[in-house]
Design a protein around this motif. Sequence first.
Motif, PDB file in Angstrom:
ATOM      1  N   LEU A 299     -37.529  46.503  41.459  1.00  9.50           N
ATOM      2  CA  LEU A 299     -38.580  45.856  40.668  1.00  9.50           C
ATOM      3  C   LEU A 299     -38.306  45.880  39.173  1.00  9.50           C
ATOM      4  O   LEU A 299     -38.861  45.057  38.433  1.00  9.50           O
ATOM      5  CB  LEU A 299     -39.936  46.482  40.990  1.00  9.50           C
ATOM      6  CG  LEU A 299     -40.582  45.940  42.265  1.00  9.50           C
ATOM      7  CD1 LEU A 299     -41.847  46.709  42.620  1.00  9.50           C
ATOM      8  CD2 LEU A 299     -40.912  44.445  42.119  1.00  9.50           C
ATOM      9  N   LYS A 300     -37.457  46.759  38.714  1.00  9.55           N
ATOM     10  CA  LYS A 300     -37.052  46.694  37.307  1.00  9.55           C
ATOM     11  C   LYS A 300     -36.493  45.317  36.980  1.00  9.55           C
ATOM     12  O   LYS A 300     -36.778  44.744  35.924  1.00  9.55           O
ATOM     13  CB  LYS A 300     -36.002  47.769  37.015  1.00  9.55           C
ATOM     14  CG  LYS A 300     -36.561  49.169  36.832  1.00  9.55           C
ATOM     15  CD  LYS A 300     -35.448  50.185  36.635  1.00  9.55           C
ATOM     16  CE  LYS A 300     -34.739  49.986  35.315  1.00  9.55           C
ATOM     17  NZ  LYS A 300     -33.693  51.035  35.097  1.00  9.55           N
TER      18      LYS A 300
ATOM     19  N   LYS B 196     -38.188  41.956  34.923  1.00 10.09           N
ATOM     20  CA  LYS B 196     -37.477  41.293  33.836  1.00 10.09           C
ATOM     21  C   LYS B 196     -37.537  39.777  34.003  1.00 10.09           C
ATOM     22  O   LYS B 196     -37.660  39.028  33.023  1.00 10.09           O
ATOM     23  CB  LYS B 196     -36.016  41.743  33.802  1.00 10.09           C
ATOM     24  CG  LYS B 196     -35.799  43.151  33.279  1.00 10.09           C
ATOM     25  CD  LYS B 196     -34.311  43.511  33.330  1.00 10.09           C
ATOM     26  CE  LYS B 196     -34.069  44.955  32.920  1.00 10.09           C
ATOM     27  NZ  LYS B 196     -32.628  45.314  33.042  1.00 10.09           N
ATOM     28  N   LYS B 197     -37.436  39.323  35.226  1.00 12.46           N
ATOM     29  CA  LYS B 197     -37.419  37.883  35.478  1.00 12.46           C
ATOM     30  C   LYS B 197     -38.813  37.263  35.421  1.00 12.46           C
ATOM     31  O   LYS B 197     -39.004  36.200  34.830  1.00 12.46           O
ATOM     32  CB  LYS B 197     -36.793  37.592  36.844  1.00 12.46           C
ATOM     33  CG  LYS B 197     -36.779  36.094  37.195  1.00 12.46           C
ATOM     34  CD  LYS B 197     -35.966  35.786  38.422  1.00 12.46           C
ATOM     35  CE  LYS B 197     -35.969  34.280  38.686  1.00 12.46           C
ATOM     36  NZ  LYS B 197     -35.095  33.904  39.817  1.00 12.46           N
TER      37      LYS B 197
ATOM     38  N   GLU C  12     -30.122  42.305  40.240  1.00 14.06           N
ATOM     39  CA  GLU C  12     -29.888  41.354  39.147  1.00 14.06           C
ATOM     40  C   GLU C  12     -28.919  40.252  39.586  1.00 14.06           C
ATOM     41  O   GLU C  12     -29.146  39.066  39.316  1.00 14.06           O
ATOM     42  CB  GLU C  12     -29.329  42.088  37.936  1.00 14.06           C
ATOM     43  CG  GLU C  12     -29.015  41.171  36.752  1.00 14.06           C
ATOM     44  CD  GLU C  12     -28.315  41.905  35.631  1.00 14.06           C
ATOM     45  OE1 GLU C  12     -28.452  41.472  34.461  1.00 14.06           O
ATOM     46  OE2 GLU C  12     -27.613  42.900  35.904  1.00 14.06           O
ATOM     47  N   ASP C  13     -27.846  40.627  40.265  1.00 16.77           N
ATOM     48  CA  ASP C  13     -26.862  39.650  40.718  1.00 16.77           C
ATOM     49  C   ASP C  13     -27.474  38.662  41.716  1.00 16.77           C
ATOM     50  O   ASP C  13     -27.204  37.457  41.665  1.00 16.77           O
ATOM     51  CB  ASP C  13     -25.670  40.353  41.360  1.00 16.77           C
ATOM     52  CG  ASP C  13     -24.821  41.101  40.348  1.00 16.77           C
ATOM     53  OD1 ASP C  13     -24.964  40.824  39.134  1.00 16.77           O
ATOM     54  OD2 ASP C  13     -24.025  41.968  40.756  1.00 16.77           O
ATOM     55  N   ILE C  14     -28.308  39.170  42.626  1.00 11.54           N
ATOM     56  CA  ILE C  14     -28.968  38.295  43.600  1.00 11.54           C
ATOM     57  C   ILE C  14     -29.882  37.305  42.891  1.00 11.54           C
ATOM     58  O   ILE C  14     -29.869  36.099  43.178  1.00 11.54           O
ATOM     59  CB  ILE C  14     -29.754  39.137  44.627  1.00 11.54           C
ATOM     60  CG1 ILE C  14     -28.788  39.895  45.542  1.00 11.54           C
ATOM     61  CG2 ILE C  14     -30.687  38.251  45.457  1.00 11.54           C
ATOM     62  CD1 ILE C  14     -29.455  40.929  46.428  1.00 11.54           C
ATOM     63  N   LEU C  15     -30.676  37.792  41.956  1.00  9.31           N
ATOM     64  CA  LEU C  15     -31.611  36.925  41.245  1.00  9.31           C
ATOM     65  C   LEU C  15     -30.878  35.919  40.360  1.00  9.31           C
ATOM     66  O   LEU C  15     -31.281  34.748  40.278  1.00  9.31           O
ATOM     67  CB  LEU C  15     -32.574  37.763  40.404  1.00  9.31           C
ATOM     68  CG  LEU C  15     -33.550  38.643  41.205  1.00  9.31           C
ATOM     69  CD1 LEU C  15     -34.410  39.481  40.263  1.00  9.31           C
ATOM     70  CD2 LEU C  15     -34.424  37.804  42.121  1.00  9.31           C
TER      71      LEU C  15
END
Length: 288
Positions: A120-121, A125-126, A97-100
């Motif tokens: 992939l969770k 989400k993205k 999540e932080d990377i994305l």
Amino acid sequence: MIEGKYFVDPGKFLGATEDYEKAEVVILGLPMDYTVSFKAGSRFGPAAIRQASYGLEYYSVYLDRRLEDKKFYDLGDLVLPYGNVKKSLDLISKATEDILKSGKKGLFLGGEHLVTYGILKEYLKKYGDNLVILHFDAHTDLREEFFGEAYSHATVMKKVWDIAKGIKMYNFGIRSGEKEEFEFAEKNTHMFLYEVVEPLKGVIDDIKDYPIYISWDIDVVDPAFAPGTGTPEPGGITTKEALEAIHILKDLNVVGMDLVEVSPSHDIAGITSILAAKLIRESILSFF
């Protein structure tokens, strides 16, 4: 920049930049192998791949491209609580999540294949059901449970599919699994047995306009070429075919990738680690 006590530095991949902010791609090692059912040891895979990368050139003769022309940062390995599957997956999801959120693409080094679920969770989400998943593997990984466990390297792709039923999932090189898994795939995914290169060429037009996530289990390659893996399965593709598959995806919109199941303690002369490192180099130069 993402930093702190949750990451350790086992060395950097060849050509990695020192500037996180300018990087477009972030490498992250995920040293987890708690559910491996045959040969454990893939938690040492990320470090072995990095070390092997220094036996490579910066230049790819296949692509006429150099690593210096790509901006990627190696964040190191995520610190995981050994044996705690759920917390480890949660930490993997948080790091992803932080990377994305930082606007970068993730390039993840396993570790067992279950790490892909945590990754992939966040990608789902993205990108939602617009995401295309390309799964290269010897095994179906579509079981509901394995040895009584729902969270396993043998259930990972079914767990991913359950998050977003109807997701566009393509499975290549598959040559092992239970009958029920193949029946599930016939109804719900696009599965290609034994082969990789020709079926991949056949679906390029169908996926070229979508964001793509690649999950690459090193055991899709025959153990004659890649013996250093937890569940070797004879009858796989050659190293040449593996590289060709990466190059087929050249210039497509690949938004993330993992390469998993390299187990250096079962390798011979480091040939699996150097193959993995070369696949990573060619991936960076092909589509990142």
